[in-house]
Design an enzyme around this catalytic site. Structure first.
Site, PDB file in Angstrom:
ATOM      1  N   LYS A  80      -5.811 -30.227  38.134  1.00  0.00           N
ATOM      2  CA  LYS A  80      -5.395 -29.446  36.976  1.00  0.00           C
ATOM      3  C   LYS A  80      -3.991 -28.887  37.160  1.00  0.00           C
ATOM      4  CE  LYS A  80      -6.188 -25.038  38.511  1.00  0.00           C
ATOM      5  NZ  LYS A  80      -6.756 -23.745  38.628  1.00  0.00           N
ATOM      6  N   THR A  81      -3.624 -28.526  38.374  1.00  0.00           N
ATOM      7  CA  THR A  81      -2.272 -27.995  38.562  1.00  0.00           C
ATOM      8  C   THR A  81      -1.247 -29.076  38.287  1.00  0.00           C
ATOM      9  OG1 THR A  81      -3.172 -26.528  40.229  1.00  0.00           O
ATOM     10  CG2 THR A  81      -0.796 -26.706  40.131  1.00  0.00           C
ATOM     11  N   ASP A 120      -3.452 -20.473  33.121  1.00  0.00           N
ATOM     12  CA  ASP A 120      -4.212 -21.040  34.229  1.00  0.00           C
ATOM     13  C   ASP A 120      -5.466 -20.202  34.448  1.00  0.00           C
ATOM     14  OD1 ASP A 120      -4.777 -22.694  36.321  1.00  0.00           O
ATOM     15  OD2 ASP A 120      -3.495 -21.650  37.753  1.00  0.00           O
ATOM     16  N   GLU A 121      -6.498 -20.790  34.968  1.00  0.00           N
ATOM     17  CA  GLU A 121      -7.746 -20.062  35.290  1.00  0.00           C
ATOM     18  C   GLU A 121      -8.232 -19.227  34.107  1.00  0.00           C
ATOM     19  OE1 GLU A 121      -9.124 -20.762  38.065  1.00  0.00           O
ATOM     20  OE2 GLU A 121      -7.707 -20.783  39.744  1.00  0.00           O
ATOM     21  N   ARG A 172     -15.274 -26.862  47.804  1.00  0.00           N
ATOM     22  CA  ARG A 172     -14.071 -26.718  48.628  1.00  0.00           C
ATOM     23  C   ARG A 172     -13.988 -27.830  49.668  1.00  0.00           C
ATOM     24  NH1 ARG A 172     -11.484 -24.918  45.280  1.00  0.00           N
ATOM     25  NH2 ARG A 172     -13.354 -25.310  44.080  1.00  0.00           N
ATOM     26  N   GLN A 212     -16.441 -22.201  37.479  1.00  0.00           N
ATOM     27  CA  GLN A 212     -15.804 -21.488  38.589  1.00  0.00           C
ATOM     28  C   GLN A 212     -15.472 -20.047  38.239  1.00  0.00           C
ATOM     29  OE1 GLN A 212     -13.016 -23.672  41.239  1.00  0.00           O
ATOM     30  NE2 GLN A 212     -13.202 -25.292  39.738  1.00  0.00           N
TER      31      GLN A 212
END
Length: 819
Positions: A58-59, A245-246, A656, A276
DNA sequence: CGCGGCCCTATTTTT
DNA sequence: TAGGGCCGCG
């Protein structure tokens, strides 16, 4: 700490290689994007919701989108607003955008945290909320000290009504964009009926002090946007493209802020992953992401589902776990990667053994004694639910000499000596900063104790001046006798001297007045320091010397003193990257970063929360025990909602891992010094058998983890049905004394107790305000308010708590309760 | 003002 | 259990 700005600038002026690498008329940066990422990059106009699962790039999509906006001429860099939650994320994005763009770009995007963007805007419009442009930003510590004063002033018992709790309450209100007038209903009654009253008093005090807290940065901007259409219109015109973002972590205030800014052009692209969302407890609203399409009809919803991080087993385990949550937007992560290790599951006798086993496993991995081949220590991480779990690992690793690094923990700028030094700097920059004055007036000791300070305070109140002015008056009138008087005189004179020097160095520190139509301020953070003569660094050193602060620590013989002096040196060194003290203070208030040296081959130990956004080839997830994870408190306080957030935390943990993920639990654990037997986490039951390998520790205790039987026989039967009975039925496979003891004791452990409490299937409406109730853990209390299915109860021992009605019984019934 | 002892409490944490 | 905060004494 400010290096990234320089790096950013540097990157922007690099050759335009990335952009020139066009192929078939396409900018080179579009290469290497998958179809979904590409769509996310190229759908430039109108609302876009990018649902980006863990490890789906996504980044990359977000930064490429920014580059694309600029490259296609859709927007000038400074017409783009991109907000993140952490400085770290902002920094990473800056670097990557810089790298993508290369060429000579005019200006830079507004790329920063919600808070840092808000400060810049608020400085321009401070007067609209009664502040001056040079307002100070309080941190939590200042906030609490101030609230404590107000609580005492309100004649309340600060022990029963702790300032921390009030700070939390106020924070919560601010997160929900509630100004004191807007707090209503049951909530006004919070905090001994004085909650909203104290909140109002606090806000007033902040204005007097020309200060804001973190929550205010957003709240004030929302207020300004809501009450000054012209100001809002100006920014709506300016920020033509917005990226977030987020998004799943936004709170109500941030949501309103974004919606106000975007409602004109609707060019807003929010990236997030509802799975998340792990910050609900501090005001994040998953609802924001869930209702994006309602807020922005016609929004393009783009799912990033191809995972580039983990093996298929790891992904399958995470996906199955998260599928237990309701009300998800739903994504199906997939990967092209085949094979790889299954998720490993292992039970241990107790927490110490768990730490021992993990230590050995880490060493084995590092030595290449596992299938993966050698794995560096820095590629391995231990992710725990609560920071106190770290200790067992630290103890163990210290004793076997395994290098580790704890991520999180106390931050540089939160340390006592740093905060003291900063208060000195603040006072030198703004002598009217009363909070800074209070902090350092008697540090080091100047014989100006409570009595002297109280006199300064009252004189200040009487004459309506700041504390330093009051102190000056007292000195002039000779009101303070002997030594203390002399000390005070010296203090005032020193501050005057420092301040004069700062003024001489930069006479015009005032923020330039806002132009009506154009935003002249540059979005980048301050501190790119060309022709910097470093005079402010020398001044800072002198402040610390002349105040006697350095000497104080030199004379201190506690073992911490040398470290503190080191930290002070580091602080002064950090100053070099700034033009002046003002710029430094401004920056530091918002960048409470704690990047410690990431060098060295060490195992990382951190919380699950701290691990979000990171990845490691090898991940250990210890402590998967009911009550610890999922956390009992989360479930008590927010019930199903809390449980789902815990499950998301588990999902974050598993995702992770790139190549190897090991989940473990212990049958016995010491909790507050007392041994408790533990049940394996219910989340363990929710993992897919086919993707899990159960390790049985040889010769430790019989049987290991009961999952072997469970997976073989019952299969999927572990979810649903009466869990209590199932667990009881499986007791034979928990063939350990701890678990046997649990059986014998029945209600002693967390899990059965919880079920005991649930016997009372009460709704909030079954209770009346003022009714006396009983809670298993908190004891007796009275209902203060009802809120949906929750009650706010003022417990006699535990103070005020918000909890589900079903965890509480009428006090009259408590006697009959089989606890 | 400094220190010793007692009591109380005890997730997650960014800005 | 352990760490932090508060009180009281010297």
């Amino acid at each position: 700490m400010n290096g990234f700005d320089d790096a950013y600038e540097g990157a922007l002026s690099l050759s335009a290689r990335a952009m020139m690498a066009a192929r078939g008329g396409e900018p080179g940066y579009l290469e290497g994007l998958n179809a979904a990422q590409r769509e996310a990059v190229e759908t430039l106009d109108g609302p876009v919701l990018m649902l980006a699962g863990a490890g789906t790039g996504k980044t990359k999509a977000l930064t490429t989108r920014i580059a694309h906006l600029i490259h296609t001429g859709r927007a000038r860099p400074n017409e783009i607003l991109a907000v993140t939650f952490t400085n770290k994320a902002a920094r990473e994005m800056k670097e990557r955008v810089g790298r993508l763009l290369g060429g000579a770009i005019e200006g830079v995007p507004w790329l920063g945290t919600f808070h840092s963007v808000c400060v810049k805007l608020l400085r321009r419009h401070a007067e609209l909320v009664g502040l001056k442009a040079n307002f100070t930003i309080l941190d939590t510590d200042d906030q609490v000290r101030l609230l404590k004063q107000l609580i005492l002033a309100a004649n309340m018992d600060e022990k029963r009504w702790p300032a921390r709790q009030l700070a939390g309450l106020i924070d919560g209100w601010k997160n929900r964009a509630l100004t004191p007038e807007r707090v209503r209903g049951a909530e006004t009654a919070a905090f001994n009926n004085r909650g909203s009253e104290l909140y109002a008093a606090y806000q007033e005090r902040l204005v007097t002090l020309n200060a804001v807290d973190f929550g205010d940065l957003l709240l004030h901007m929302v207020t300004i946007f809501q009450t000054h259409a012209d100001v809002l219109a100006q920014y709506q015109r300016w920020f033509r493209y917005i990226l977030v973002d987020e998004y799943q972590d936004t709170n109500v205030a941030q949501y309103l802020w974004l919606r106000l800014l975007a409602q004109g052009h609707r060019n807003i692209c929010c990236v997030g992953d509802d799975d998340q969302s792990i910050y609900g407890w501090r005001g994040a609203e998953v609802g924001n992401i869930l209702r994006f399409e309602k807020d922005f009809p016609g929004a393009a919803v783009i799912r990033l589902e191809q995972n580039y991080r983990s093996t298929e087993h790891i992904l399958a385990a995470a996906s199955r776990l998260i599928s237990g949550n309701e009300g998800r937007l739903g994504k199906t992560l997939w990967t092209e990667a085949r094979g790889g290790e299954k998720v490993r599951l292992i039970g241990h006798w107790d927490g110490e053994e768990e730490a021992r086993w993990i230590g050995e496993e880490i060493e084995a991995l590092a030595a290449g004694r596992r299938a993966l081949g050698p794995v560096r220590l820095s590629d391995q991480a231990i992710l725990v639910r609560a920071s106190h779990q770290m200790r067992a690992f630290e103890d163990r690793f210290l004793s076997i000499g395994l290098p580790y690094r704890v991520i999180g923990g106390p931050r540089f700028y939160e340390r006592l000596e740093i905060r003291d030094a900063m208060a000195y700097f603040r006072l030198a920059v703004s002598p009217e900063d009363d909070l800074a004055f209070e902090r350092v007036i008697n540090t080091p000791k100047r014989g100006l104790g409570d009595k002297a300070q109280a006199r300064i305070q009252s004189l200040a109140r009487e004459t309506g001046v700041g504390l330093l002015e009051a102190a000056r008056l007292m000195v002039a009138e000779g009101e303070l006798s002997g030594k203390a008087g002399g000390q005070l005189r010296q203090f005032v004179e020193a501050v005057d001297r420092w301040h004069a020097e700062i003024r001489a160095a930069s006479p015009a520190t005032a923020v330039t007045a806002a132009e009506d139509d154009e935003l002249l301020i540059e979005p980048e953070e301050g501190g790119i320091a060309p022709a910097n003569d470093h005079s402010h660094v020398r001044l800072a050193e002198r402040i610390l010397e002349e105040s006697g602060y350095v000497e104080m620590w030199l004379n201190d013989k506690t073992p911490e003193a040398p470290g503190r002096l080191e930290n002070l040196k580091e602080l002064v060194k950090a100053l070099e990257q700034f033009d002046n003290l003002q710029g430094f203070l401004e920056h530091v208030a918002l960048i409470m970063d704690n990047d410690r040296d990431e060098s060295g081959d060490k195992v990382s130990i951190m919380t699950l929360h701290g691990a979000k956004g990171l990845e490691f080839p090898v991940v250990f997830l210890p402590g998967w025990e009911d009550g610890l994870f999922p956390s009992q408190r989360a479930m008590d306080e927010t019930g199903q909602k809390g449980l789902e957030e815990e499950r998301r935390l588990g999902y974050v943990g598993i995702t992770r891992a790139e190549r190897l993920c090991t989940i473990s639990f212990a049958g016995n654990r010491r909790v507050y010094g007392q041994w408790q037997s533990q049940l394996p986490s219910r989340f363990i039951d929710e993992l897919p058998a086919a993707d899990v390998e159960v390790l049985t520790p040889p010769g430790l205790y019989g049987g290991g983890f009961g999952a072997a039987g469970a997976y073989g026989g019952a299969g999927a039967g572990f979810s649903g049905g009466s869990r209590l009975e199932e667990r009881a039925g499986r007791a034979d496979v928990y063939n350990s004394p701890g678990w046997k003891r649990l059986q014998a004791q029945g209600g002693q452990s967390a899990a059965p107790a919880r079920r005991g409490a649930q016997v009372f299937d009460a709704d909030a409406e079954d209770f009346e305000i003022g009714e006396r109730v009983f809670h298993k853990k908190f004891g007796y209390g009275r209902v203060v308010a009802t809120e949906g299915d929750k009650l706010v109860v003022d417990f006699e021992k535990a103070g005020e708590k918000k909890l589900l009605a079903s965890f509480v019984v009428p006090a009259a019934q408590a006697g009959e309760v089989p606890f």
